[in-house]
Design an enzyme around this catalytic site. Structure first.
Site, PDB file in Angstrom:
ATOM      1  N   HIS A  99     120.615 132.061  59.953  1.00 31.80           N
ATOM      2  CA  HIS A  99     119.191 131.730  59.796  1.00 31.80           C
ATOM      3  C   HIS A  99     118.513 133.008  59.275  1.00 31.80           C
ATOM      4  O   HIS A  99     118.929 134.115  59.626  1.00 31.80           O
ATOM      5  CB  HIS A  99     118.479 131.464  61.119  1.00 31.80           C
ATOM      6  CG  HIS A  99     119.044 130.428  62.037  1.00 31.80           C
ATOM      7  ND1 HIS A  99     120.125 130.641  62.838  1.00 31.80           N
ATOM      8  CD2 HIS A  99     118.602 129.176  62.339  1.00 31.80           C
ATOM      9  CE1 HIS A  99     120.340 129.562  63.578  1.00 31.80           C
ATOM     10  NE2 HIS A  99     119.442 128.654  63.303  1.00 31.80           N
ATOM     11  N   ASP A 102     117.932 135.656  61.891  1.00 36.88           N
ATOM     12  CA  ASP A 102     119.082 136.402  62.435  1.00 36.88           C
ATOM     13  C   ASP A 102     119.325 137.684  61.659  1.00 36.88           C
ATOM     14  O   ASP A 102     119.932 138.616  62.168  1.00 36.88           O
ATOM     15  CB  ASP A 102     120.394 135.601  62.299  1.00 36.88           C
ATOM     16  CG  ASP A 102     120.272 134.192  62.803  1.00 36.88           C
ATOM     17  OD1 ASP A 102     119.502 133.968  63.745  1.00 36.88           O
ATOM     18  OD2 ASP A 102     120.971 133.310  62.245  1.00 36.88           O
ATOM     19  N   GLU A 266     127.363 118.783  66.394  1.00 37.47           N
ATOM     20  CA  GLU A 266     127.737 119.854  67.334  1.00 37.47           C
ATOM     21  C   GLU A 266     128.278 119.254  68.633  1.00 37.47           C
ATOM     22  O   GLU A 266     127.686 118.321  69.185  1.00 37.47           O
ATOM     23  CB  GLU A 266     126.523 120.735  67.619  1.00 37.47           C
ATOM     24  CG  GLU A 266     126.810 121.827  68.634  1.00 37.47           C
ATOM     25  CD  GLU A 266     125.760 122.921  68.637  1.00 37.47           C
ATOM     26  OE1 GLU A 266     125.287 123.298  67.537  1.00 37.47           O
ATOM     27  OE2 GLU A 266     125.420 123.394  69.729  1.00 37.47           O
ATOM     28  N   ASP A 294     129.610 121.878  64.164  1.00 40.21           N
ATOM     29  CA  ASP A 294     129.340 123.089  64.940  1.00 40.21           C
ATOM     30  C   ASP A 294     130.230 123.005  66.161  1.00 40.21           C
ATOM     31  O   ASP A 294     130.039 122.150  67.038  1.00 40.21           O
ATOM     32  CB  ASP A 294     127.866 123.161  65.358  1.00 40.21           C
ATOM     33  CG  ASP A 294     127.011 123.855  64.322  1.00 40.21           C
ATOM     34  OD1 ASP A 294     127.523 124.161  63.225  1.00 40.21           O
ATOM     35  OD2 ASP A 294     125.823 124.099  64.611  1.00 40.21           O
ATOM     36  N   ASP A 305     122.618 123.163  76.873  1.00 37.23           N
ATOM     37  CA  ASP A 305     123.443 123.530  75.724  1.00 37.23           C
ATOM     38  C   ASP A 305     124.031 124.928  75.953  1.00 37.23           C
ATOM     39  O   ASP A 305     123.417 125.923  75.579  1.00 37.23           O
ATOM     40  CB  ASP A 305     122.527 123.499  74.483  1.00 37.23           C
ATOM     41  CG  ASP A 305     123.292 123.514  73.176  1.00 37.23           C
ATOM     42  OD1 ASP A 305     124.525 123.373  73.206  1.00 37.23           O
ATOM     43  OD2 ASP A 305     122.646 123.666  72.131  1.00 37.23           O
ATOM     44  N   ASP A 337     129.328 127.623  66.554  1.00 37.15           N
ATOM     45  CA  ASP A 337     127.985 127.771  67.105  1.00 37.15           C
ATOM     46  C   ASP A 337     128.164 128.059  68.597  1.00 37.15           C
ATOM     47  O   ASP A 337     127.791 127.260  69.455  1.00 37.15           O
ATOM     48  CB  ASP A 337     127.178 126.484  66.849  1.00 37.15           C
ATOM     49  CG  ASP A 337     125.694 126.734  66.966  1.00 37.15           C
ATOM     50  OD1 ASP A 337     125.321 127.797  67.476  1.00 37.15           O
ATOM     51  OD2 ASP A 337     124.913 125.856  66.554  1.00 37.15           O
TER      52      ASP A 337
HETATM   53  C1  XLS Z   1     120.848 124.794  68.506  1.00 32.76           C
HETATM   54  C2  XLS Z   1     121.511 124.546  67.227  1.00 32.76           C
HETATM   55  C3  XLS Z   1     121.367 125.651  66.202  1.00 32.76           C
HETATM   56  C4  XLS Z   1     121.701 125.130  64.841  1.00 32.76           C
HETATM   57  C5  XLS Z   1     121.203 125.953  63.711  1.00 32.76           C
HETATM   58  O1  XLS Z   1     121.113 124.167  69.512  1.00 32.76           O
HETATM   59  O2  XLS Z   1     122.846 124.269  67.471  1.00 32.76           O
HETATM   60  O3  XLS Z   1     122.155 126.744  66.547  1.00 32.76           O
HETATM   61  O4  XLS Z   1     123.075 124.966  64.680  1.00 32.76           O
HETATM   62  O5  XLS Z   1     119.826 126.049  63.699  1.00 32.76           O
HETATM   63 NI    NI Z   2     124.332 124.067  66.016  1.00 29.45          NI
HETATM   64 NI    NI Z   3     123.279 123.882  69.654  1.00 27.24          NI
END
Ligand code: XLS
Ligand code: NI
Ligand code: NI
Length: 435
Positions: A99, A102, A266, A294, A305, A337
């Site tokens: 991002h 980051d 994810e 992810d 999470d 991730d």
């Molecule tokens: C947050 C998300 C984030 C995305 C990217 O929970 O997983 O990390 O992958 O913005």
């Molecule tokens: Ni993510």
């Molecule tokens: Ni996430």
């Protein structure tokens, strides 16, 4: 070279018998799996945010990690970039993801932040050329800064929508310049804390408009990558609009974007939504919107999470089974991730996390390939649905029969179906042979 990873050498494949904690035991990039190199199947990416921006905080305490680039300005950001590319190279990770927030400190204004982002992108451009590490995807952080506390695209204030639109444009520009293979939108705060202050219809239209503009801009600029939406049901908001794959698909259909946008799925988000990871992957594949993944895991007790590195081979294997059956990744890949636990404060912990994750995925991929090559599982499914191959069943499916036609045939042929076993335990045992 920086001195961050002090003397650690490139991580190599040493085979399952190795006891070296800084070696791969299963991830062997050149090994052929179903006719393709393992590296080209898995397409690993290191996530910049969790590895280099995450400070080790939790709701009860702040930073536990000490990284020389924390609190710094642009010099620190450049140092962070040096260390990041060292980690990618040590791991042999073919890709990374980031991002804007980051990689550069926030500036005084939109223009200033964008200038900083572009300056870091100049450095990335050189490093990509030197190391061969590529960009899997770029994305904008539209959730950390307080201006986004009420959402970005779904904010009640049109100026926040405008700021978000301009930020997405800047990030798409950088992603395209760096040869990124996808552009991701995770709706960080696109949702609500309470319906009492929220007009859902208005906010969904705003979100649909933003995504349509993103797609238009992709075509206008000739960006070849895929646009991906990342579903998540809650956290940070109580209800996120991109709840899960099914919800995102409905949203894409409503705004006419189902042929333009795919999903980045994810593991932890699937679990939060009350699904399994393989459910989300299989549903995306069924809708033709499977883009990228992810890869992490959630703690099954804590209910949020937790973004841990994956270590559950059966969970990973079933997901790769569906990915392989869908023909494998095209622009997508396996992005970690995942972040370290807050007591894992040493640089080498970053290596242990990724090595374990890469080995877990390699084992999962090999298990998935073995299931497919063995064929008995696919044969079972083939047989279970074989009745649908008959001309009469095909005619029903194609819409060539009405309820009256079918009723007449049920009566004439005296149709009275006999139940058949679903064989769940047999199938569980069959899969266990491979994982
Ligand atoms: C947050 C998300 C984030 C995305 C990217 O929970 O997983 O990390 O992958 O913005
Ligand atoms: Ni993510
Ligand atoms: Ni996430």
């Amino acid at each position: 070279m920086t001195d961050f990873f002090k003397g650690i050498e490139k991580i190599r494949y040493e085979g399952p018998e190795s006891t070296n904690p800084l070696a791969f035991r299963h991830y062997n990039p050149d090994e052929m799996v179903m006719g393709k190199r393992m590296e080209d199947h898995l397409r690993f990416a290191v996530a910049y945010w969790h590895s280099f921006a995450w400070e080790g905080g939790d709701p009860f305490g702040g930073r536990t990690f000490e990284r020389p680039w924390f609190d710094g300005e642009m010099d620190a950001a450049r140092h962070k970039a040096d260390v990041a590319f060292e980690l990618f190279t040590l791991l042999g990770s073919p890709y990374f993801c980031f991002h804007d927030a980051d990689v550069r400190p926030e500036g005084e204004s939109y223009q200033d932040s964008t200038k900083r982002l572009n300056a870091i992108a100049d450095i990335f451009e050189e490093k990509i050329a030197q190391t061969g590490v590529k960009l899997l995807w770029g994305t904008a952080n539209l959730f950390s800064n307080r201006r986004f506390m009420g959402g970005a695209a779904t904010n009640p204030d049109p100026d926040v929508f405008a700021y978000a639109a301009a930020t997405i444009k800047a990030n798409m520009d950088v992603t395209r310049r760096l040869g990124g293979e996808n552009y991701v939108l995770w709706g960080g705060r696109e949702g609500y804390e309470t319906l009492l202050n929220t007009r859902m219809d208005q906010e969904l239209d705003q979100l649909g408009r933003m995504l349509s503009m993103v797609v238009d801009y992709k075509h206008k600029t000739g960006f070849k990558g895929a646009i991906l939406v990342e579903p998540k049901p809650q956290e940070p908001t109580k209800h996120q609009y991109d709840y899960d794959v099914a919800t995102v698909y409905g949203f894409l259909k409503k705004y006419g974007l189902e042929d333009e946008v795919k999903v980045n799925i994810e593991v932890g988000h699937a679990i939060l939504a009350g699904h399994t990871f393989e459910h989300e992957v299989a549903l995306a594949s069924a809708h033709g919107i499977l883009g990228s993944i992810d890869m992490n895991r959630n703690d099954y007790q804590s209910g949020w999470d937790t973004d841990q590195f994956p270590n559950n081979v059966p969970e990973v294997a079933l997901a790769y089974y569906h990915i392989l059956k869908a023909g494998g990744f095209s622009t997508g890949g396996t992005n970690f991730d995942a972040k370290l636990r807050r007591q894992s404060i040493d640089p080498q912990d970053l290596l242990h996390g990724h090595i374990g994750g890469m080995d877990t995925c390699a084992r999962g991929l090999k298990a998935a390939a073995a299931i497919i090559e063995d064929g008995s599982y696919d044969a079972f499914l083939e047989d279970r649905y074989a009745g649908w191959k008959t001309p009469e069943a095909q005619a029903m499916l194609r819409g060539e029969r009405t309820l009256e036609d079918i009723t007449a045939r049920v009566e004439a042929d005296n149709i009275n179906p006999r139940p058949r076993s679903g064989r769940q335990e047999y199938l569980e045992n069959l899969i266990n042979r491979f994982v």
